[in-house]
Write a protein that holds these residues in place. Structure first.
Motif, PDB file in Angstrom:
ATOM      1  N   LEU A 101     -69.305  58.041 -49.971  1.00  0.00           N
ATOM      2  CA  LEU A 101     -70.361  59.062 -50.005  1.00  0.00           C
ATOM      3  C   LEU A 101     -71.753  58.443 -49.839  1.00  0.00           C
ATOM      4  O   LEU A 101     -72.587  58.943 -49.082  1.00  0.00           O
ATOM      5  N   ALA A 102     -71.978  57.355 -50.562  1.00  0.00           N
ATOM      6  CA  ALA A 102     -73.287  56.689 -50.496  1.00  0.00           C
ATOM      7  C   ALA A 102     -73.561  56.221 -49.058  1.00  0.00           C
ATOM      8  O   ALA A 102     -74.613  56.520 -48.483  1.00  0.00           O
ATOM      9  N   ASN A 103     -72.589  55.546 -48.477  1.00  0.00           N
ATOM     10  CA  ASN A 103     -72.743  55.031 -47.090  1.00  0.00           C
ATOM     11  C   ASN A 103     -73.062  56.135 -46.104  1.00  0.00           C
ATOM     12  O   ASN A 103     -73.879  55.961 -45.206  1.00  0.00           O
ATOM     13  N   LYS A 104     -72.389  57.261 -46.295  1.00  0.00           N
ATOM     14  CA  LYS A 104     -72.574  58.389 -45.390  1.00  0.00           C
ATOM     15  C   LYS A 104     -74.026  58.880 -45.394  1.00  0.00           C
ATOM     16  O   LYS A 104     -74.490  59.478 -44.433  1.00  0.00           O
ATOM     17  N   HIS A 105     -74.734  58.602 -46.489  1.00  0.00           N
ATOM     18  CA  HIS A 105     -76.110  59.105 -46.631  1.00  0.00           C
ATOM     19  C   HIS A 105     -77.139  57.986 -46.605  1.00  0.00           C
ATOM     20  O   HIS A 105     -78.230  58.123 -47.182  1.00  0.00           O
ATOM     21  N   ASP A 106     -76.769  56.864 -45.979  1.00  0.00           N
ATOM     22  CA  ASP A 106     -77.696  55.742 -45.845  1.00  0.00           C
ATOM     23  C   ASP A 106     -78.155  55.221 -47.214  1.00  0.00           C
ATOM     24  O   ASP A 106     -79.291  54.808 -47.400  1.00  0.00           O
ATOM     25  N   LEU A 107     -77.225  55.318 -48.139  1.00  0.00           N
ATOM     26  CA  LEU A 107     -77.451  54.782 -49.482  1.00  0.00           C
ATOM     27  C   LEU A 107     -76.378  53.720 -49.715  1.00  0.00           C
ATOM     28  O   LEU A 107     -75.479  53.549 -48.877  1.00  0.00           O
ATOM     29  N   GLU A 108     -76.440  53.044 -50.849  1.00  0.00           N
ATOM     30  CA  GLU A 108     -75.457  51.989 -51.105  1.00  0.00           C
ATOM     31  C   GLU A 108     -75.088  51.955 -52.581  1.00  0.00           C
ATOM     32  O   GLU A 108     -75.982  52.043 -53.438  1.00  0.00           O
ATOM     33  N   LEU A 109     -73.799  51.846 -52.846  1.00  0.00           N
ATOM     34  CA  LEU A 109     -73.340  51.690 -54.233  1.00  0.00           C
ATOM     35  C   LEU A 109     -73.531  50.222 -54.595  1.00  0.00           C
ATOM     36  O   LEU A 109     -72.947  49.339 -53.954  1.00  0.00           O
ATOM     37  N   ILE A 110     -74.382  49.945 -55.587  1.00  0.00           N
ATOM     38  CA  ILE A 110     -74.728  48.537 -55.851  1.00  0.00           C
ATOM     39  C   ILE A 110     -74.169  47.988 -57.153  1.00  0.00           C
ATOM     40  O   ILE A 110     -74.120  46.782 -57.354  1.00  0.00           O
ATOM     41  N   PHE A 111     -73.727  48.863 -58.041  1.00  0.00           N
ATOM     42  CA  PHE A 111     -73.253  48.371 -59.343  1.00  0.00           C
ATOM     43  C   PHE A 111     -72.381  49.449 -59.985  1.00  0.00           C
ATOM     44  O   PHE A 111     -72.684  50.638 -59.870  1.00  0.00           O
ATOM     45  N   VAL A 112     -71.292  49.034 -60.609  1.00  0.00           N
ATOM     46  CA  VAL A 112     -70.500  49.994 -61.385  1.00  0.00           C
ATOM     47  C   VAL A 112     -70.193  49.409 -62.755  1.00  0.00           C
ATOM     48  O   VAL A 112     -70.064  48.191 -62.908  1.00  0.00           O
ATOM     49  N   GLU A 113     -70.109  50.288 -63.737  1.00  0.00           N
ATOM     50  CA  GLU A 113     -69.846  49.840 -65.100  1.00  0.00           C
ATOM     51  C   GLU A 113     -68.977  50.875 -65.801  1.00  0.00           C
ATOM     52  O   GLU A 113     -69.349  52.054 -65.883  1.00  0.00           O
ATOM     53  N   HIS A 114     -67.844  50.418 -66.300  1.00  0.00           N
ATOM     54  CA  HIS A 114     -66.912  51.331 -66.955  1.00  0.00           C
ATOM     55  C   HIS A 114     -67.444  51.754 -68.318  1.00  0.00           C
ATOM     56  O   HIS A 114     -68.071  50.970 -69.012  1.00  0.00           O
ATOM     57  N   GLN A 115     -67.188  53.016 -68.686  1.00  0.00           N
ATOM     58  CA  GLN A 115     -67.629  53.554 -69.974  1.00  0.00           C
ATOM     59  C   GLN A 115     -66.416  54.133 -70.697  1.00  0.00           C
ATOM     60  O   GLN A 115     -65.495  54.621 -70.057  1.00  0.00           O
ATOM     61  N   ASP A 174     -73.468  44.208 -56.304  1.00  0.00           N
ATOM     62  CA  ASP A 174     -72.877  43.427 -57.395  1.00  0.00           C
ATOM     63  C   ASP A 174     -71.364  43.295 -57.211  1.00  0.00           C
ATOM     64  O   ASP A 174     -70.704  44.182 -56.659  1.00  0.00           O
ATOM     65  N   GLN A 175     -70.839  42.186 -57.721  1.00  0.00           N
ATOM     66  CA  GLN A 175     -69.394  41.911 -57.646  1.00  0.00           C
ATOM     67  C   GLN A 175     -68.557  43.023 -58.279  1.00  0.00           C
ATOM     68  O   GLN A 175     -67.408  43.246 -57.897  1.00  0.00           O
ATOM     69  N   SER A 176     -69.147  43.704 -59.276  1.00  0.00           N
ATOM     70  CA  SER A 176     -68.395  44.754 -59.981  1.00  0.00           C
ATOM     71  C   SER A 176     -67.858  45.804 -58.998  1.00  0.00           C
ATOM     72  O   SER A 176     -66.774  46.351 -59.202  1.00  0.00           O
ATOM     73  N   VAL A 177     -68.609  46.055 -57.935  1.00  0.00           N
ATOM     74  CA  VAL A 177     -68.191  47.076 -56.971  1.00  0.00           C
ATOM     75  C   VAL A 177     -66.927  46.593 -56.240  1.00  0.00           C
ATOM     76  O   VAL A 177     -65.926  47.325 -56.147  1.00  0.00           O
ATOM     77  N   PHE A 178     -66.959  45.361 -55.762  1.00  0.00           N
ATOM     78  CA  PHE A 178     -65.800  44.826 -55.012  1.00  0.00           C
ATOM     79  C   PHE A 178     -64.578  44.700 -55.926  1.00  0.00           C
ATOM     80  O   PHE A 178     -63.459  45.025 -55.541  1.00  0.00           O
ATOM     81  N   ARG A 179     -64.836  44.204 -57.139  1.00  0.00           N
ATOM     82  CA  ARG A 179     -63.724  44.016 -58.089  1.00  0.00           C
ATOM     83  C   ARG A 179     -63.039  45.343 -58.389  1.00  0.00           C
ATOM     84  O   ARG A 179     -61.813  45.440 -58.422  1.00  0.00           O
ATOM     85  N   GLN A 180     -63.851  46.385 -58.591  1.00  0.00           N
ATOM     86  CA  GLN A 180     -63.277  47.672 -58.977  1.00  0.00           C
ATOM     87  C   GLN A 180     -62.508  48.305 -57.810  1.00  0.00           C
ATOM     88  O   GLN A 180     -61.458  48.906 -58.003  1.00  0.00           O
ATOM     89  N   ILE A 181     -63.031  48.116 -56.596  1.00  0.00           N
ATOM     90  CA  ILE A 181     -62.323  48.671 -55.428  1.00  0.00           C
ATOM     91  C   ILE A 181     -60.972  47.953 -55.269  1.00  0.00           C
ATOM     92  O   ILE A 181     -59.951  48.574 -54.978  1.00  0.00           O
ATOM     93  N   ASP A 182     -60.987  46.654 -55.515  1.00  0.00           N
ATOM     94  CA  ASP A 182     -59.721  45.888 -55.478  1.00  0.00           C
ATOM     95  C   ASP A 182     -58.721  46.450 -56.469  1.00  0.00           C
ATOM     96  O   ASP A 182     -57.549  46.660 -56.146  1.00  0.00           O
ATOM     97  N   LEU A 183     -59.215  46.685 -57.679  1.00  0.00           N
ATOM     98  CA  LEU A 183     -58.336  47.212 -58.739  1.00  0.00           C
ATOM     99  C   LEU A 183     -57.812  48.605 -58.350  1.00  0.00           C
ATOM    100  O   LEU A 183     -56.637  48.923 -58.560  1.00  0.00           O
ATOM    101  N   GLU A 184     -58.670  49.399 -57.767  1.00  0.00           N
ATOM    102  CA  GLU A 184     -58.246  50.745 -57.361  1.00  0.00           C
ATOM    103  C   GLU A 184     -57.145  50.659 -56.309  1.00  0.00           C
ATOM    104  O   GLU A 184     -56.188  51.431 -56.323  1.00  0.00           O
ATOM    105  N   LYS A 185     -57.292  49.695 -55.396  1.00  0.00           N
ATOM    106  CA  LYS A 185     -56.273  49.559 -54.341  1.00  0.00           C
ATOM    107  C   LYS A 185     -54.968  49.044 -54.941  1.00  0.00           C
ATOM    108  O   LYS A 185     -53.885  49.520 -54.603  1.00  0.00           O
ATOM    109  N   LYS A 186     -55.096  48.068 -55.863  1.00  0.00           N
ATOM    110  CA  LYS A 186     -53.881  47.552 -56.522  1.00  0.00           C
ATOM    111  C   LYS A 186     -53.187  48.676 -57.296  1.00  0.00           C
ATOM    112  O   LYS A 186     -51.974  48.683 -57.444  1.00  0.00           O
ATOM    113  N   SER A 187     -53.972  49.608 -57.805  1.00  0.00           N
ATOM    114  CA  SER A 187     -53.400  50.715 -58.579  1.00  0.00           C
ATOM    115  C   SER A 187     -52.940  51.866 -57.686  1.00  0.00           C
ATOM    116  O   SER A 187     -52.447  52.880 -58.186  1.00  0.00           O
ATOM    117  N   GLY A 188     -53.160  51.733 -56.388  1.00  0.00           N
ATOM    118  CA  GLY A 188     -52.660  52.733 -55.437  1.00  0.00           C
ATOM    119  C   GLY A 188     -53.511  53.987 -55.310  1.00  0.00           C
ATOM    120  O   GLY A 188     -53.022  55.009 -54.817  1.00  0.00           O
TER     121      GLY A 188
END
Ligand code: DWN
Ligand code: SAH
Ligand code: ZN
Length: 404
Positions: A227-241, A261-275
């Motif tokens: 969504l961010a990319n589609k609007h010329d924005l960028e997701l730069i950090f994620v933090e679980h709550q 931030d690495q958190s974005v790549f790490r979380q996408i990896d985890l999401e893919k591993k989780s299917g």
């Protein structure tokens, strides 16, 4: 097949809950022809978002009599006070800064900025809750946020250092208008920080009651990044709550302005591993939802046949899905106790279960208490520890049906 609200691809449903009422339509009397809508959910293979196929008109959900007040949870008050302090420190906000919040409800978050004399503006379409925020001295516009509202804010005020939102963006069907509004609303170095119930938690905890009319989207890092990319924005950090049974806080900036931030790549990896990018995971989720339904219905029927008294704790929005999908009636569950005065003496959406003030809960002498606000269980179990010790048991259904 339906058309994805984000990317316009076609997608199909993975689960159909049947006809559901408006989750927060607590009624002062039982009505014959209560409004219902077909609630089914689908996964878009293209942008990876999970969404409702149909959603009632937002004006039917958010109006002058919206039933949910954010400040009913003391833990959420602390949570939002911490968020405000963190943002003020990290973005070095001062009395020249400008903070906008989308969906400020009763002002639970913005009051922290007001107390620090930081200029802020809330956008809140539900007039009754907006009024409470205003009574705290917070500046609020009672409108549905979208791109036009964003443009008007930049004209009437100016661009924002920070736009905040919690548990709101997943409620808004015109999601592309929201993101193009954000693009125009934040300063060059501004950020949009929002948090929402997290799809990975919902799937792993089987918390399907997070699906109701208001929650038109269940976000993941993958889909928010799209969504961010589609609007010329960028997701730069994620933090679980830990709030609302597991949420994700997303920080978005203008494209190429920040290091990702690495958190974005790490979380996408985890999401893919989780299917989370695969259709079959959602079919699997559907099976688990059906299992929870049958186990809970069996348990409640067994307890009824043994003449045990079961009462409900907290008339949450989520309970509307659970109650109506499982076909729980007032014979099985005669009452739900809740702390929100505007829900007192009403009937629950769809099933017409009476809602009574929390002050009557302890006198009701239940054998079992069905916990609908399971997301606040730490706060609630602590509060009720003494009472529940007297030979009473909690029934919970997240991540599975259990008696505690
Ligand atoms: O996304 C949303 C979240 C933020 O809040 C909205 N769409 C609507 C609402 O969802 P919910 O109704 O499921 O929220 P909660 O916070 O899980 O539930 C709040 C309800 O629980 C209120 O009616 C108050 C009640 N409650 C209670 O009776 N005793 C809550 C607590 C903490 C308690 O101790
Ligand atoms: N932020 C609060 C409230 C969440 S409840 C919290 O986390 O506790 C969802 C809120 O979103 C409601 O108060 C509702 O009125 C508001 N809302 C729904 N659609 C909106 C829109 N388009 N713009 C702004 N707020 C909206
Ligand atoms: Zn899509």
């Amino acid at each position: 097949m339906s058309i994805c609200r984000v990317c316009k691809n076609s997608f199909k449903e993975f689960i159909d809950f049947g006809m559901m009422p408006i989750a927060n339509s607590f009624k002062s009397k039982i009505v014959d022809n209560e409004e219902k809508f077909p609630m089914s959910v689908g996964f878009c293979k293209e942008c990876k978002i999970v969404q409702l196929l149909h959603q009632p008109d937002p004006k039917k959900m958010f109006h002058e009599n919206y039933a949910f007040l954010s400040s009913t949870s003391s833990y959420m008050k602390e949570h939002f006070s911490r968020l405000a302090s963190q943002v003020i420190e990290e973005k070095k906000l001062n009395n020249q800064s400008f903070v906008v919040e989308i969906g400020c409800n009763d002002g639970i978050l913005l009051e922290n900025f007001k107390n620090k004399k930081i200029k802020s503006l809330g956008i809140e379409p539900s007039q009754n809750v907006a009024k409470i925020a205003k009574s705290k001295g917070i500046n609020v516009i009672s409108e549905f946020f979208n791109e036009n509202v964003a443009i008007n804010i930049t004209k009437e005020f100016h661009k924002a250092d920070v736009v905040l939102s919690a548990n709101v963006i997943c409620h808004i069907p015109e999601i592309n208008s929201i993101f193009s509004g954000i693009k125009k609303l934040i300063k060059n170095d501004g950020v949009f920080i929002f948090e929402e119930p997290y799809l990975l938690d919902i799937i792993t905890k089987n918390s399907f009651d997070q699906i109701y009319d208001e929650h038109v989207f269940l976000f993941s890092v993958m889909s928010v990044s799209f969504l961010a990319n589609k609007h010329d924005l960028e997701l730069i950090f994620v933090e679980h709550q830990i709030t609302h049974g597991g949420s994700m806080r997303y920080t978005i900036g203008h494209k190429n302005k920040n290091k990702i931030d690495q958190s974005v790549f790490r979380q996408i990896d985890l999401e893919k591993k989780s299917g989370l990018h695969l259709e079959k995971s959602y079919l699997n989720f559907e099976e688990k939802i059906k299992t929870i339904k049958s186990e809970l219905v069996n348990l409640l029927n067994t307890l009824k046949s043994k003449n045990k008294k079961v009462v409900g704790y907290a008339a949450t929005s989520k309970s509307t899905t659970l109650i109506n999908y499982c076909g729980i009636t007032s014979e099985i569950l005669p009452v739900i106790y809740d702390t929100t005065p505007n829900k007192y003496n009403t009937f629950s959406p769809g099933a017409n279960i009476p809602i009574r003030p929390y002050s009557e809960f302890h006198d009701s002498k239940p054998d079992y208490v069905l916990l609908f606000a399971w997301n606040h269980s730490k706060e609630i179990m602590l509060k009720e520890e003494g009472f529940m010790k007297k030979n009473r048991k909690w029934i919970t259904y997240v991540p599975e049906v259990r008696i505690n």
